[in-house]
Scaffold this motif. Structure first.
Motif, PDB file in Angstrom:
ATOM      1  N   VAL A  17      10.197  -5.616  42.200  1.00  0.00           N
ATOM      2  CA  VAL A  17      11.319  -6.756  42.650  1.00  0.00           C
ATOM      3  C   VAL A  17      10.781  -7.875  42.210  1.00  0.00           C
ATOM      4  N   SER A  18       9.642  -8.260  42.659  1.00  0.00           N
ATOM      5  CA  SER A  18       8.915  -9.479  42.551  1.00  0.00           C
ATOM      6  C   SER A  18       8.822  -9.669  40.645  1.00  0.00           C
ATOM      7  N   TYR A  19       8.558  -8.739  40.136  1.00  0.00           N
ATOM      8  CA  TYR A  19       8.678  -8.978  38.535  1.00  0.00           C
ATOM      9  C   TYR A  19       9.839  -9.491  38.048  1.00  0.00           C
ATOM     10  N   LEU A  20      10.882  -8.715  38.531  1.00  0.00           N
ATOM     11  CA  LEU A  20      12.076  -9.266  38.003  1.00  0.00           C
ATOM     12  C   LEU A  20      12.404 -10.756  38.619  1.00  0.00           C
ATOM     13  N   GLN A  21      12.111 -10.853  39.835  1.00  0.00           N
ATOM     14  CA  GLN A  21      12.391 -12.414  40.307  1.00  0.00           C
ATOM     15  C   GLN A  21      11.557 -13.163  39.512  1.00  0.00           C
ATOM     16  N   SER A  22      10.242 -13.084  39.355  1.00  0.00           N
ATOM     17  CA  SER A  22       9.427 -14.198  38.766  1.00  0.00           C
ATOM     18  C   SER A  22       8.494 -13.842  37.719  1.00  0.00           C
ATOM     19  N   ARG A  23       8.402 -12.559  37.325  1.00  0.00           N
ATOM     20  CA  ARG A  23       7.255 -12.006  36.436  1.00  0.00           C
ATOM     21  C   ARG A  23       6.008 -12.350  37.225  1.00  0.00           C
ATOM     22  N   TRP A  24       6.154 -12.434  38.612  1.00  0.00           N
ATOM     23  CA  TRP A  24       4.809 -12.449  39.478  1.00  0.00           C
ATOM     24  C   TRP A  24       4.117 -14.026  39.162  1.00  0.00           C
ATOM     25  N   ASP A  25       4.920 -14.817  38.855  1.00  0.00           N
ATOM     26  CA  ASP A  25       4.482 -16.195  38.610  1.00  0.00           C
ATOM     27  C   ASP A  25       5.026 -16.778  40.014  1.00  0.00           C
ATOM     28  N   ALA A  26       4.044 -17.998  40.371  1.00  0.00           N
ATOM     29  CA  ALA A  26       4.199 -18.660  41.585  1.00  0.00           C
ATOM     30  C   ALA A  26       4.815 -20.100  41.206  1.00  0.00           C
ATOM     31  N   HIS A  27       4.349 -20.562  39.896  1.00  0.00           N
ATOM     32  CA  HIS A  27       4.804 -21.945  39.475  1.00  0.00           C
ATOM     33  C   HIS A  27       4.157 -23.085  40.455  1.00  0.00           C
ATOM     34  N   ASP A  28       2.872 -22.742  40.951  1.00  0.00           N
ATOM     35  CA  ASP A  28       2.086 -23.775  41.700  1.00  0.00           C
ATOM     36  C   ASP A  28       3.004 -24.415  42.675  1.00  0.00           C
ATOM     37  N   GLY A  62      14.166 -21.652  44.358  1.00  0.00           N
ATOM     38  CA  GLY A  62      13.481 -20.260  44.582  1.00  0.00           C
ATOM     39  C   GLY A  62      11.992 -20.605  44.555  1.00  0.00           C
ATOM     40  N   TYR A  63      11.061 -20.146  45.480  1.00  0.00           N
ATOM     41  CA  TYR A  63       9.710 -20.242  45.538  1.00  0.00           C
ATOM     42  C   TYR A  63       8.899 -18.976  45.517  1.00  0.00           C
ATOM     43  N   GLY A  64       7.634 -19.018  44.796  1.00  0.00           N
ATOM     44  CA  GLY A  64       6.823 -18.255  44.968  1.00  0.00           C
ATOM     45  C   GLY A  64       7.071 -16.785  44.075  1.00  0.00           C
ATOM     46  N   PRO A  65       6.317 -15.735  44.267  1.00  0.00           N
ATOM     47  CA  PRO A  65       6.211 -14.771  43.412  1.00  0.00           C
ATOM     48  C   PRO A  65       7.546 -13.889  43.513  1.00  0.00           C
ATOM     49  N   MET A  66       8.166 -13.946  44.790  1.00  0.00           N
ATOM     50  CA  MET A  66       9.353 -13.214  45.443  1.00  0.00           C
ATOM     51  C   MET A  66      10.586 -14.000  44.983  1.00  0.00           C
ATOM     52  N   HIS A  67      10.456 -15.372  44.697  1.00  0.00           N
ATOM     53  CA  HIS A  67      11.481 -16.197  44.337  1.00  0.00           C
ATOM     54  C   HIS A  67      12.418 -16.463  45.386  1.00  0.00           C
ATOM     55  N   LEU A  68      11.796 -16.747  46.730  1.00  0.00           N
ATOM     56  CA  LEU A  68      12.689 -16.778  48.054  1.00  0.00           C
ATOM     57  C   LEU A  68      13.337 -18.149  47.893  1.00  0.00           C
ATOM     58  N   THR A  69      14.510 -18.373  48.074  1.00  0.00           N
ATOM     59  CA  THR A  69      15.212 -19.405  47.976  1.00  0.00           C
ATOM     60  C   THR A  69      15.733 -20.149  49.274  1.00  0.00           C
ATOM     61  N   SER A 102      19.605  -8.568  46.027  1.00  0.00           N
ATOM     62  CA  SER A 102      19.987  -9.421  45.095  1.00  0.00           C
ATOM     63  C   SER A 102      20.651 -10.709  45.338  1.00  0.00           C
ATOM     64  N   GLY A 103      21.640 -10.827  46.254  1.00  0.00           N
ATOM     65  CA  GLY A 103      22.197 -11.783  46.962  1.00  0.00           C
ATOM     66  C   GLY A 103      23.641 -12.028  45.837  1.00  0.00           C
ATOM     67  N   ALA A 104      23.780 -11.140  44.853  1.00  0.00           N
ATOM     68  CA  ALA A 104      24.902 -11.268  44.029  1.00  0.00           C
ATOM     69  C   ALA A 104      26.272 -11.365  44.900  1.00  0.00           C
ATOM     70  N   GLN A 105      27.263 -11.924  44.392  1.00  0.00           N
ATOM     71  CA  GLN A 105      28.283 -12.161  44.941  1.00  0.00           C
ATOM     72  C   GLN A 105      29.443 -11.032  44.326  1.00  0.00           C
ATOM     73  N   THR A 150      28.354 -16.776  28.167  1.00  0.00           N
ATOM     74  CA  THR A 150      27.355 -17.587  28.739  1.00  0.00           C
ATOM     75  C   THR A 150      26.697 -16.632  29.743  1.00  0.00           C
ATOM     76  N   LEU A 151      25.343 -16.891  30.046  1.00  0.00           N
ATOM     77  CA  LEU A 151      24.513 -15.953  30.716  1.00  0.00           C
ATOM     78  C   LEU A 151      23.939 -16.629  31.908  1.00  0.00           C
ATOM     79  N   ARG A 152      24.003 -16.385  33.010  1.00  0.00           N
ATOM     80  CA  ARG A 152      23.813 -16.923  34.443  1.00  0.00           C
ATOM     81  C   ARG A 152      22.082 -16.735  34.695  1.00  0.00           C
ATOM     82  N   SER A 153      21.626 -17.857  35.040  1.00  0.00           N
ATOM     83  CA  SER A 153      20.193 -17.961  35.186  1.00  0.00           C
ATOM     84  C   SER A 153      19.969 -17.173  36.466  1.00  0.00           C
ATOM     85  N   SER A 154      20.515 -17.006  37.732  1.00  0.00           N
ATOM     86  CA  SER A 154      20.149 -16.508  38.936  1.00  0.00           C
ATOM     87  C   SER A 154      19.912 -15.050  38.688  1.00  0.00           C
TER      88      SER A 154
END
Length: 627
Positions: free
Chosen positions: A68-79, A87-94, A165-168, A300-304
């Motif tokens: 799940v984390s890999y899919l959310q962020s590829r395990w990156d935290a983006h400092d 979205g923040y951190g490896p889990m991309h918590l919004t 996923s939070g997908a609508q 068109t492809l959605r980012s989220s």
């Protein structure tokens, strides 16, 4: 994003070692507190350990949490920086501004994760380990909400994944769960942006998601995953939001928008896939593509979440590339994003959905999966000398072409020895961080340091030497993020002109261009490819931005289009990598309501990797050499 598209002879349109842990019973009442006596782990592996601890505490399979984390962020935290969706951190918590299913007290993922873990939101944003714990708590809550008990079998978490996923759209939620299982089967491993080594062992079989060796494949879903007359693989979430084909209001000459009818499935004229970014939001892109007086593109492809909207049938010609020849011979994929903010927009979910779509298109139209056929918008040439300076620069130097082609199953790997005549640009993306300017309001303002797949080209084997000049643009090249004049990108292949120590020179824009390529940390791999050079006796030959037929090929009722060379030339002795070989063609679309016609000539052209952008040369002007 394309603000304009040129039509010649037609309408002018504006516009990570997994820890095998036995999970505890998940409970929202378990406070998230440090584990007494926990042993220290090496710094480079601490995040891997954090996944195991979080999975154990909240009863989530550790490998599932990693996937799940890999899919959310590829395990990156983006400092600690947020994405465009907050979205923040490896889990991309919004944050609270983003709608998300109610699983605990609070609004949004971060607030609910804070409630479940009893940790402050600020810590969940800034501390990657806390962020992972928050994600594990939410996934466990989703499993309870779905009415399921904790399980060590990842396949029993499908409903929880859909909720998480939070997908609508139900189809998008199902696609997200499918993608997590695809990650589990693949077993990725990488060093993230903080130098943390993460590994996920591959699950050779995952219930609910059949095993596949094709990295672009995933389990098919039911027909409800797509809506309308969409042309998408069954492995993505896709809907139909049509672009309007209609006469323009107030037009006195029968002008119409925003695409042309054609029959490209029959005439076999699709040779390219063009990767764009929207330079704006999903909502804005959808609004614009539905304006009859604006331009158009196929998808068109959605980012989220990588959800896809199709706008123009593949058989028809969309106005997206800024080059009419490219429009007529390509499919345009717009990705929600801004090239100067890749961490905010270029998500793993979008990369993966895009790769699935591109693979589908390549198979359908027999398009080679290489960088001479899968182009960035910034690789499309100007059609005429006057249009060169105005060509677009998306998706930019931060788009991860290496990862994209790995997802396509076509990684860029060495295929030749150290003295090869061809090199393919391939810096190690995460470690390669050349400076750029212009990400802010001022063109001279330094951009934040960021990984890049592009190398900078110099006039001499010296980092202090000036960048090579793009004569077609008429200005000196810079390090500005939108300046493509002295740039070669991952996957692009060039003929070697010279090697000197840690430097390699290539033939580029009619000149010798140098880039650092040290053996200890190469920025290119040695490969093979067919090359061409000017025919014997010619001092130089012209380069074209489009491959149009000779005048005699046009029927009487279609005006002949001028074959205009660009200001670029190839001097004798230089060599360039060859791509598509095809007769000159022109797509003529004049009458509203009737499909346009393809006029083909006998003059044959070769596509070449000329600079950062492709170009075309006449077969009669060149000699083709073996690969």
């Amino acid at each position: 994003m394309h603000l304009s598209a040129t039509r010649t002879g037609g309408v002018a349109a504006a516009a990570a070692l997994l820890l095998s842990l036995t999970p505890l019973a998940a409970s929202a009442d378990i406070p998230d507190v440090p584990v007494p006596g926990a042993r220290a782990v090496p710094a480079a592996d601490s995040l891997q350990q954090a996944f195991g601890v979080a999975a154990d505490r909240y009863g989530v399979p550790a490998d599932l949490l990693l996937a799940v984390s890999y899919l959310q962020s590829r395990w990156d935290a983006h400092d600690g920086s947020p994405s465009v969706g907050g979205g923040y951190g490896p889990m991309h918590l919004t944050d609270a501004r983003t709608p998300w299913p109610r699983l605990a007290d609070g609004e949004g993922m971060l607030a609910q994760a804070a409630s479940l873990t009893r940790r402050p939101v600020a810590e969940l944003r800034a501390d990657p380990a806390a962020n992972v714990r928050g994600g594990a708590a939410l996934l466990a809550a989703a499993q309870r909400r779905a009415g399921h008990a904790p399980s060590a079998d990842p396949a029993r978490w499908r409903d929880a994944l859909a909720l998480f996923s939070g997908a609508q759209e139900p189809a998008a939620a199902r696609a997200y769960a499918d993608e997590v299982f695809a990650v589990l089967r693949e077993g990725p491993h990488r060093t993230n942006d903080a130098g943390q080594r993460i590994a996920l062992p591959a699950h050779r079989s995952t219930a609910g998601a059949p095993e596949s060796t094709d990295r672009s494949a995933a389990p098919a879903r039911d027909a409800a995953a797509s809506t309308g007359p969409v042309e998408c693989p069954p492995t993505v979430s896709c809907e139909w939001i049509p672009a309007p084909y209609k006469r323009l209001d107030g037009s006195s000459d029968g002008d119409f928008g925003n695409h042309d009818l054609a029959d490209r499935d029959r005439d076999g004229s699709i040779d390219y896939i063009v990767v764009h970014d929207t330079e704006g939001s999903w909502k804005t892109a959808l609004r614009l593509v539905q304006k009859p007086d604006y331009v158009s593109w196929q998808y068109t492809l959605r980012s989220s979440d990588g959800h896809i909207a199709q706008h123009v049938p593949l058989k028809d010609v969309a106005w997206h590339a800024g080059n009419w020849y490219t429009n007529a011979t390509s499919v345009g994929l717009e990705h929600e994003g801004v090239l100067t903010a890749p961490d905010a927009w270029y998500t793993e979910a979008m990369y993966r959905a895009s790769a699935r779509l591109t693979r589908y298109l390549a198979e359908r139209y027999d398009i080679p999966l290489d960088r001479l056929h899968v182009l960035g918008h910034d690789n499309v040439p100007g059609a005429t000398p006057e249009s060169v300076r105005g060509m677009h620069t998306d998706p930019g130097p931060y788009w991860d072409w290496a990862h994209y082609f790995e997802l396509l199953g076509k990684p860029f790997v060495p295929t030749a020895g150290p003295d090869s005549a061809v090199v393919t640009v391939r810096p190690e993306y995460q470690a390669h961080r050349p400076p750029y300017t212009g990400c802010g309001k001022k063109s001279t303002e330094p951009c934040p340091e960021h990984a890049s797949g592009a190398v900078r080209l110099h006039t001499a084997p010296d980092a202090k030497a000036p960048p090579v000049k793009d004569i077609g643009r008429g200005t000196d090249s810079t390090v500005q993020v939108n300046d493509t004049g002295a740039r070669a990108s991952t996957g692009q292949s060039f003929a070697v002109a010279e090697r000197r120590g840690d430097w390699t020179a290539i033939w580029y824009l009619g000149q010798k261009a140098w880039f650092t390529n040290p053996a200890a940390r190469p920025t290119a791999v040695n490969t093979t490819a067919p090359l061409l050079t000017p025919r014997a006796g010619l001092a130089s030959i012209p380069v074209y931005g489009r491959a149009y037929p000779e005048a005699s090929a046009y029927p009487a009722d279609v005006p002949a289009q001028p074959v205009v060379p660009l200001t670029y030339r190839i001097p004798a002795g230089q060599r360039y990598v060859v791509g598509e070989r095809a007769p000159g063609t022109y797509f003529h679309a004049k009458e509203y309501g009737k499909p346009g016609r393809v006029i083909r000539g006998t003059e044959v052209y070769y596509e070449i990797q000329y600079g950062h952008r492709i170009g075309y040369v006449k077969e009669s002007d060149v000699t083709v050499l073996g690969g």
